[in-house]
Design a protein around this motif. Structure first.
Motif, mmCIF file in Angstrom:
data_model
loop_
_atom_site.group_PDB
_atom_site.id
_atom_site.type_symbol
_atom_site.label_atom_id
_atom_site.label_comp_id
_atom_site.label_asym_id
_atom_site.label_seq_id
_atom_site.Cartn_x
_atom_site.Cartn_y
_atom_site.Cartn_z
ATOM 1 N N ASP A 110 65.465 94.592 -17.201
ATOM 2 C CA ASP A 110 66.260 93.501 -17.883
ATOM 3 C C ASP A 110 65.898 92.323 -16.993
ATOM 4 N N PRO A 144 63.582 89.979 -18.717
ATOM 5 C CA PRO A 144 62.911 89.394 -19.933
ATOM 6 C C PRO A 144 62.191 88.037 -19.517
ATOM 7 N N TRP A 145 61.190 87.979 -20.397
ATOM 8 C CA TRP A 145 60.258 86.276 -20.452
ATOM 9 C C TRP A 145 61.444 85.331 -20.900
ATOM 10 N N ARG A 149 57.789 84.001 -30.140
ATOM 11 C CA ARG A 149 58.409 84.342 -28.599
ATOM 12 C C ARG A 149 57.020 85.225 -28.391
ATOM 13 N N LYS A 192 63.278 106.573 -35.389
ATOM 14 C CA LYS A 192 64.146 106.360 -36.661
ATOM 15 C C LYS A 192 63.227 105.271 -37.534
ATOM 16 N N LEU A 252 64.443 99.902 -32.448
ATOM 17 C CA LEU A 252 65.787 99.458 -31.677
ATOM 18 C C LEU A 252 66.470 100.714 -31.263
ATOM 19 N N SER A 253 66.443 100.734 -29.775
ATOM 20 C CA SER A 253 67.017 102.049 -29.244
ATOM 21 C C SER A 253 66.986 102.043 -27.840
ATOM 22 N N THR A 254 67.878 102.744 -27.370
ATOM 23 C CA THR A 254 67.542 103.005 -25.819
ATOM 24 C C THR A 254 66.349 104.063 -25.504
ATOM 25 N N ILE A 290 54.873 85.141 -24.790
ATOM 26 C CA ILE A 290 54.855 86.179 -23.839
ATOM 27 C C ILE A 290 53.582 86.891 -23.525
ATOM 28 N N SER A 305 59.624 93.862 -28.373
ATOM 29 C CA SER A 305 60.627 94.732 -29.095
ATOM 30 C C SER A 305 60.507 94.312 -30.600
ATOM 31 N N THR A 346 62.531 93.196 -32.263
ATOM 32 C CA THR A 346 63.517 92.115 -32.447
ATOM 33 C C THR A 346 62.603 90.746 -31.673
ATOM 34 N N THR A 347 61.595 90.975 -30.973
ATOM 35 C CA THR A 347 60.833 89.623 -30.468
ATOM 36 C C THR A 347 60.147 88.847 -31.597
ATOM 37 N N LEU A 396 57.524 93.614 -21.736
ATOM 38 C CA LEU A 396 58.146 94.207 -22.793
ATOM 39 C C LEU A 396 58.097 93.378 -24.169
ATOM 40 N N ALA A 420 69.875 100.067 -20.572
ATOM 41 C CA ALA A 420 68.930 100.599 -21.681
ATOM 42 C C ALA A 420 68.587 101.922 -21.654
#
Lengths: 411, 266
Positions: B130, B132-133, B162, B188, B180-182, B166, B155, B157-158, B153, B59
């Motif tokens: 890495d 995650p819940w 959820r 962006k 959305l990125s490393t 969390i 994101s 996308t969560t 964490l 990531a």
């Protein structure tokens, strides 16, 4: 640790994606949780969809060209004077290896997810080649992540990818091989998961990728069951199925229909990459008793140092040159259902030489590892034993390596 | 009793500014230098995130990868991160420390042993990228028992559903991934959009501190003043890379960078 009968092995995980309570799982960044959930739902829906299966079978038959041949290697059998040796010629597949099965399923899912781009990793270049081929057929943009060391040593497959219009993304980090390609591919997906579908090239990664891959390559053993019954009238009583294991996608596909059989009847033998004879480096986590580690989203036996850093691996075959292995194979090992050994670079080359001298086939250096084991054990067995080797890749991609080591390429 | 991390946020709120969190990799570019960097940036940062390097990070972007590889090339071992924190905590202006890394390292060391060691040397929080819940439920409880904040964490996308779950299981600090990125990706998404998402999540439970990370640099940090805290990582790792390339002292360089960041948010 016990395997259940009557349920495909890929489905024998708990709700967290673990096989045998400890292998696999979903160790991913939060960002990937949703794309993985979405993909899981999509796959579970379509794997039961008659039209989906029909389309897939049609592609397998008419595009890939299944069933692939099942042939007796009479000259090799006579030469070794023991068990009868057969080969399942999976390298007959369009593109020259088993990787097309998984690529097709992923492309079909990508289409249904309404995504226009697909990305994947590759080591030997076969997975990249198949994804590029299938992407072209499906009208998808395709990016293939590949270590720069592999780009150098697997040029023919790189040329094929470019010809198919795929973009090869060179990966220069770490050991510059498959392990780094997979990491980079996952990183790319983290940043682009809203638009891009990811297909992992082997039976590794977060649970859903293990399942999709196994679901796809299982085609190999479905064909083999029919072919064995045609040849022998039944599944032979002393059958040994030998397959090379890197991530383990072809091995699972070759074995899946036979897992429920008694192991005294159908023995499953996986052959890992032992690396150069005089080197400590290898890519054989199962047969060299590596400890469990977390790599690329899953817990599995993994070549690592005591501090948890992933160790460098070495193998003459790019496709097997991977420090970890599928959680499915860890499960098969610990449950005692399959046995894992390793073959050195030299043994694989010797096997390639002998097989190509005696037979009209030309296995790549990955299945050459499996042939090495077959050649080793066949003379010790009598002819009531049937050995079948999965010849899962064609050697053309290894032309330069073979020339370098054997002086010439026999084709 | 409030955690050191919560107290740090409280102090920033009183000063009407977001907390500044830095991220550097332990052992980059040497054990000694990374400790000196921590001590030096303490004067301007509120909480220090310290990465423990792993050689298969899935990531991280190029900057943090470079830092990690540099540390590992110099012989970094996991036990060194504990030594670094221990020594850092002896300094007079020590701030709360959050260790950040991949689960493989924790797993290999042993979860219990890892958390105990963290507690012993004075680590205040943990981020495991890495894990995650809900897979982290057990580990997060283990952290809590040892008075360590396990940072969840979140994101873009969560899903909301959820998020709620969390946050319910979270401790006193959550980390919102801006896009959305490393790590180290270029911003962006507009800061306005990021803050909108941030505020939506914040509403779920206002009492939990939440920081924003990914894409925060000297250029962008000024746009996020309304957040509880902001994490700058890759920009600092790049600072170390640049200083090595230019034969400068990374300690001085990083001190300047963090000082400038702080100035942008007061």
């Amino acid at each position: 640790m016990k395997i259940k009968k009557g349920i495909p092995l890929i489905d024998q995980h708990d709700k967290n994606g673990f096989y045998g309570g400890k292998f696999g799982g979903n160790y991913v960044a939060e960002t990937l949780k949703k794309p993985i959930d979405d993909l899981t739902k999509l796959f579970e829906k379509y794997r039961k969809d008659k039209n989906f299966i029909k389309e897939r079978d049609d592609l397998y038959e008419n595009y890939i060209g299944t069933p692939t041949r099942f042939i007796k290697l009479q000259n090799l059998t006579d030469h070794l004077g023991g068990a009868q040796i057969y080969a399942k010629m999976v390298s007959d597949c369009r593109g020259g290896a088993h990787k097309c099965y998984n690529a097709i399923t992923h492309a079909m899912l990508c289409k249904r997810a309404k995504k226009k781009y697909i990305c994947t990793d590759t080591g030997a270049g076969y997975n990249g080649k198949m994804f590029s081929m299938v992407a072209k057929k499906f009208g998808l943009g395709c990016k293939v992540f590949m270590g720069t060391r592999d780009i150098e040593r697997q040029k023919p497959n790189c040329d094929a990818m470019k010809k198919n219009g795929a973009e090869i993304v060179p990966v220069n980090s770490g050991s510059k091989t498959l392990v780094d390609a997979v990491s980079e591919c996952i990183r790319y997906w983290v940043s682009n998961c809203d638009k891009v579908h990811m297909g992992i090239g082997s039976l590794v990664g977060p649970n859903i990728f293990v399942k999709i891959c196994g679901f796809s390559t299982a085609q190999i053993s479905r064909e083999l069951v029919v072919q064995l019954e045609e040849e022998f009238g039944e599944i032979p009583n002393k059958l040994k199925l030998i397959n090379c294991v890197g991530g383990g996608s072809s091995a699972y596909g070759f074995w899946s229909e036979f897992i429920d059989h008694n192991k005294n009847q159908v023995e499953l033998i996986g052959v890992e990459a032992g690396g150069p004879k005089n080197s400590k480096l290898h890519a054989a986590p199962l047969s060299k008793n590596s400890k469990i580690g977390i790599l690329h989203g899953a817990a599995a036996y993994c070549v690592q140092n005591s501090d948890g850093q992933i160790n460098e691996t070495e193998s003459i075959s790019s496709g097997l040159d991977y420090p970890s292995v599928s959680p499915i194979h860890c499960f098969l090992k610990d449950s005692g259902r399959a046995k894992y050994v390793s073959a050195t670079d030299e043994a694989a080359l010797d096997a390639f030489k002998l097989v190509t001298e005696l037979e009209e086939i030309s296995p790549s250096l990955e299945p050459a590892h499996a042939f090495a084991e077959a050649i080793k054990i066949a003379p010790k067995l009598d002819d009531s034993n049937i050995i079948v080797v999965d010849s899962c890749g064609d050697s053309l991609k290894d032309k330069d390596i073979i020339k370098k080591h054997l002086g010439s390429y026999p084709r | 009793m409030k955690s050191q991390i919560s107290l740090a946020f409280q102090k920033c709120k009183k000063e009407n500014r977001p907390a500044l969190l830095t991220y550097t990799v332990a052992g980059d570019n040497s054990k000694k230098k990374s400790l000196e960097i921590l001590k030096s940036i303490s004067n301007h940062a509120d909480i220090l995130e310290i990465g423990f390097p792993h050689n298969a990070p899935t990531a991280d972007g190029a900057q943090i990868q470079n830092s990690s590889y540099r540390a590992l090339k110099n012989g970094f071992k996991l036990k060194d991160v504990f030594q670094i924190v221990k020594n850092y905590k002896k300094s007079k202006n020590a701030k709360p420390c959050i260790l950040m890394g991949y689960y493989q390292m924790v797993y290999r060391y042993g979860e219990r042993k890892f958390v105990k060691e963290c507690r012993k040397v004075g680590v205040n929080g943990l981020i495991v990228v890495d894990l995650p819940w809900p897979d982290n439920k057990k580990f997060s409880k283990l952290c809590k028992k040892n008075s360590i904040t396990f940072v969840q964490l979140l994101s873009p996308t969560t899903s909301k559903e959820r998020m709620k779950k969390i946050i319910k299981d979270s401790h006193d600090l959550n980390y919102f991934i801006s896009m959305l990125s490393t790590t180290g990706g270029k911003l962006k998404v507009s800061p306005k959009k990021i803050l909108e998402n941030y505020n939506k999540i914040k509403k779920i439970n206002k009492s939990k501190n939440m920081v924003i990370g990914f894409g925060i640099t000297n250029k962008t940090i000024g746009s996020f003043k309304k957040a509880d805290g902001l994490v700058v990582g890759s920009a600092l790792c790049k600072g170390i890379s640049d200083s090595i390339k230019n034969r400068q002292n990374p300690v001085i360089k990083l001190n300047k960078m963090v000082k400038a960041l702080r100035r942008k948010i007061v």
